[in-house]
Design a protein around this motif. Structure first.
Motif, PDB file in Angstrom:
ATOM      1  N   ALA A  54      -7.870  33.326  16.072  1.00 54.95           N
ATOM      2  CA  ALA A  54      -6.987  33.348  15.053  1.00 54.95           C
ATOM      3  C   ALA A  54      -6.981  33.171  13.591  1.00 54.95           C
ATOM      4  O   ALA A  54      -6.800  33.977  12.652  1.00 54.95           O
ATOM      5  N   ALA A  55      -8.302  33.048  13.350  1.00 57.15           N
ATOM      6  CA  ALA A  55      -9.511  32.806  12.618  1.00 57.15           C
ATOM      7  C   ALA A  55     -11.078  33.890  12.276  1.00 57.15           C
ATOM      8  O   ALA A  55     -11.062  34.291  11.437  1.00 57.15           O
ATOM      9  N   LEU A  56     -11.096  34.495  13.317  1.00 54.67           N
ATOM     10  CA  LEU A  56     -11.900  35.894  13.801  1.00 54.67           C
ATOM     11  C   LEU A  56     -11.105  37.036  13.307  1.00 54.67           C
ATOM     12  O   LEU A  56     -10.348  37.767  13.133  1.00 54.67           O
ATOM     13  N   THR A  57     -11.689  38.196  12.695  1.00 52.89           N
ATOM     14  CA  THR A  57     -11.366  39.485  12.186  1.00 52.89           C
ATOM     15  C   THR A  57     -11.517  40.846  12.880  1.00 52.89           C
ATOM     16  O   THR A  57     -12.080  40.620  14.237  1.00 52.89           O
ATOM     17  N   GLY A  58     -10.716  41.145  13.168  1.00 49.79           N
ATOM     18  CA  GLY A  58     -10.916  42.549  13.732  1.00 49.79           C
ATOM     19  C   GLY A  58     -10.341  42.268  15.432  1.00 49.79           C
ATOM     20  O   GLY A  58     -10.064  41.630  15.734  1.00 49.79           O
ATOM     21  N   LYS A  59     -11.480  43.184  15.733  1.00 48.79           N
ATOM     22  CA  LYS A  59     -11.776  42.959  17.592  1.00 48.79           C
ATOM     23  C   LYS A  59     -12.884  41.615  17.853  1.00 48.79           C
ATOM     24  O   LYS A  59     -12.079  41.733  18.925  1.00 48.79           O
ATOM     25  N   ASP A  60     -12.766  40.681  17.472  1.00 48.96           N
ATOM     26  CA  ASP A  60     -13.902  40.217  17.199  1.00 48.96           C
ATOM     27  C   ASP A  60     -13.459  38.958  17.786  1.00 48.96           C
ATOM     28  O   ASP A  60     -11.955  37.975  17.828  1.00 48.96           O
ATOM     29  N   ARG A  61     -13.697  37.985  18.962  1.00 47.08           N
ATOM     30  CA  ARG A  61     -13.313  37.113  19.762  1.00 47.08           C
ATOM     31  C   ARG A  61     -13.690  36.059  20.682  1.00 47.08           C
ATOM     32  O   ARG A  61     -14.891  36.133  21.027  1.00 47.08           O
ATOM     33  N   THR A  62     -13.561  35.229  21.721  1.00 46.77           N
ATOM     34  CA  THR A  62     -14.617  34.429  21.719  1.00 46.77           C
ATOM     35  C   THR A  62     -14.827  35.081  23.496  1.00 46.77           C
ATOM     36  O   THR A  62     -14.024  35.544  24.239  1.00 46.77           O
ATOM     37  N   ARG A  63     -15.905  34.651  23.821  1.00 48.62           N
ATOM     38  CA  ARG A  63     -16.539  35.403  25.333  1.00 48.62           C
ATOM     39  C   ARG A  63     -16.499  34.743  26.113  1.00 48.62           C
ATOM     40  O   ARG A  63     -15.808  34.570  27.473  1.00 48.62           O
ATOM     41  N   ALA A  64     -17.768  33.698  25.424  1.00 46.33           N
ATOM     42  CA  ALA A  64     -17.790  31.938  27.286  1.00 46.33           C
ATOM     43  C   ALA A  64     -17.177  31.001  26.072  1.00 46.33           C
ATOM     44  O   ALA A  64     -17.516  30.976  24.961  1.00 46.33           O
ATOM     45  N   THR A  65     -17.511  29.984  27.224  1.00 44.05           N
ATOM     46  CA  THR A  65     -17.148  28.193  26.415  1.00 44.05           C
ATOM     47  C   THR A  65     -18.848  27.824  27.147  1.00 44.05           C
ATOM     48  O   THR A  65     -18.937  28.150  27.935  1.00 44.05           O
ATOM     49  N   LEU A  66     -19.165  27.351  26.017  1.00 46.43           N
ATOM     50  CA  LEU A  66     -20.647  26.879  26.228  1.00 46.43           C
ATOM     51  C   LEU A  66     -20.794  25.207  26.564  1.00 46.43           C
ATOM     52  O   LEU A  66     -21.218  24.727  27.350  1.00 46.43           O
ATOM     53  N   GLU A  67     -20.103  25.249  26.020  1.00 48.09           N
ATOM     54  CA  GLU A  67     -19.641  23.422  26.218  1.00 48.09           C
ATOM     55  C   GLU A  67     -18.142  22.825  25.845  1.00 48.09           C
ATOM     56  O   GLU A  67     -18.083  23.591  24.841  1.00 48.09           O
ATOM     57  N   LEU A  68     -17.817  22.046  26.522  1.00 49.39           N
ATOM     58  CA  LEU A  68     -17.053  21.985  26.460  1.00 49.39           C
ATOM     59  C   LEU A  68     -16.407  19.772  27.056  1.00 49.39           C
ATOM     60  O   LEU A  68     -16.495  19.816  27.678  1.00 49.39           O
ATOM     61  N   ASN A  69     -15.320  19.298  25.567  1.00 47.89           N
ATOM     62  CA  ASN A  69     -15.605  17.849  25.945  1.00 47.89           C
ATOM     63  C   ASN A  69     -14.068  17.382  25.889  1.00 47.89           C
ATOM     64  O   ASN A  69     -13.942  17.451  24.955  1.00 47.89           O
ATOM     65  N   ARG A  70     -13.769  16.603  26.694  1.00 48.96           N
ATOM     66  CA  ARG A  70     -12.607  16.261  26.711  1.00 48.96           C
ATOM     67  C   ARG A  70     -12.616  13.813  26.505  1.00 48.96           C
ATOM     68  O   ARG A  70     -12.820  13.641  27.805  1.00 48.96           O
ATOM     69  N   ARG A  71     -11.792  14.105  25.771  1.00 55.80           N
ATOM     70  CA  ARG A  71     -11.634  12.326  26.351  1.00 55.80           C
ATOM     71  C   ARG A  71     -10.282  12.203  26.444  1.00 55.80           C
ATOM     72  O   ARG A  71      -9.990  12.355  25.438  1.00 55.80           O
ATOM     73  N   ASP A  72      -9.316  11.373  26.389  1.00 59.09           N
ATOM     74  CA  ASP A  72      -8.571  10.424  27.018  1.00 59.09           C
ATOM     75  C   ASP A  72      -8.973   9.269  26.774  1.00 59.09           C
ATOM     76  O   ASP A  72      -8.730   7.723  27.377  1.00 59.09           O
ATOM     77  N   ASP A  73      -7.879   9.178  25.314  1.00 60.69           N
ATOM     78  CA  ASP A  73      -7.359   7.629  25.263  1.00 60.69           C
ATOM     79  C   ASP A  73      -6.522   6.831  25.495  1.00 60.69           C
ATOM     80  O   ASP A  73      -6.273   6.035  25.916  1.00 60.69           O
ATOM     81  N   ARG A  74      -5.492   7.693  25.888  1.00 59.80           N
ATOM     82  CA  ARG A  74      -4.424   7.378  26.715  1.00 59.80           C
ATOM     83  C   ARG A  74      -3.822   8.369  27.846  1.00 59.80           C
ATOM     84  O   ARG A  74      -3.569   9.051  27.255  1.00 59.80           O
ATOM     85  N   PRO A  75      -2.690   7.129  28.035  1.00 59.40           N
ATOM     86  CA  PRO A  75      -1.892   8.449  29.381  1.00 59.40           C
ATOM     87  C   PRO A  75      -0.545   9.020  28.681  1.00 59.40           C
ATOM     88  O   PRO A  75      -0.049   9.019  27.274  1.00 59.40           O
ATOM     89  N   ALA A  76      -0.345   9.961  29.089  1.00 57.98           N
ATOM     90  CA  ALA A  76       0.861  10.811  28.437  1.00 57.98           C
ATOM     91  C   ALA A  76       1.691  10.588  29.349  1.00 57.98           C
ATOM     92  O   ALA A  76       1.594  10.721  29.937  1.00 57.98           O
ATOM     93  N   MET A  77       3.053  10.304  28.763  1.00 60.84           N
ATOM     94  CA  MET A  77       3.855   9.569  29.531  1.00 60.84           C
ATOM     95  C   MET A  77       5.037  11.023  29.649  1.00 60.84           C
ATOM     96  O   MET A  77       5.412  10.978  28.674  1.00 60.84           O
ATOM     97  N   LYS A  78       6.147  10.442  30.728  1.00 60.69           N
ATOM     98  CA  LYS A  78       7.084  11.916  31.155  1.00 60.69           C
ATOM     99  C   LYS A  78       8.376  11.624  30.480  1.00 60.69           C
ATOM    100  O   LYS A  78       8.543   9.820  29.838  1.00 60.69           O
ATOM    101  N   GLY A  79       8.777  12.739  28.899  1.00 62.10           N
ATOM    102  CA  GLY A  79       9.713  12.354  28.361  1.00 62.10           C
ATOM    103  C   GLY A  79       9.473  11.483  26.611  1.00 62.10           C
ATOM    104  O   GLY A  79      10.212  11.801  26.069  1.00 62.10           O
ATOM    105  N   THR A  80       7.681  11.650  26.287  1.00 62.37           N
ATOM    106  CA  THR A  80       7.522  11.710  25.219  1.00 62.37           C
ATOM    107  C   THR A  80       7.336  13.149  25.015  1.00 62.37           C
ATOM    108  O   THR A  80       6.541  14.066  25.467  1.00 62.37           O
ATOM    109  N   ALA A  81       7.809  13.444  23.246  1.00 65.52           N
ATOM    110  CA  ALA A  81       7.049  14.678  22.543  1.00 65.52           C
ATOM    111  C   ALA A  81       5.419  14.306  22.539  1.00 65.52           C
ATOM    112  O   ALA A  81       5.549  13.401  21.910  1.00 65.52           O
ATOM    113  N   TYR A  82       4.814  15.236  22.275  1.00 65.11           N
ATOM    114  CA  TYR A  82       3.550  15.762  22.427  1.00 65.11           C
ATOM    115  C   TYR A  82       3.587  16.386  20.553  1.00 65.11           C
ATOM    116  O   TYR A  82       4.291  17.840  21.326  1.00 65.11           O
TER     117      TYR A  82
END
Length: 84
Positions: free
Chosen positions: A10-38
């Protein structure tokens, strides 16, 4: 997480786009619970010429952090649009 990819594209202009993911890190601090809005938020940390850096967070109804991800993406720039 897709939210940071969407934010970067969304921040890129014209036809500029992401081409590939070079690195992705994820950290989960708490479990997601059913019925909770996020709330999911993707942000652009930095846009460079060839690389973009993003961050995404998932928070529960009280605003507590559930999960956080950071990513580095290779960009495809539309060179035809940048030529005079």
């Amino acid at each position: 997480m897709r939210a940071m990819n969407f934010a970067i594209n969304a921040a890129l202009t014209g036809k500029d786009r992401t081409r590939a993911t070079l690195e992705l890190n994820r950290r989960d601090d708490r479990p997601a619970m059913k019925g909770t809005a996020y709330t999911l938020r993707g942000e652009v940390v930095r846009l460079a010429k060839q690389v973009a850096y993003g961050e995404a967070m998932v928070r529960d109804e009280e605003g507590a952090l559930i999960s956080r991800a950071t990513g580095t993406f290779l960009l495809h720039r539309d060179e035809a649009a940048s030529k005079p």
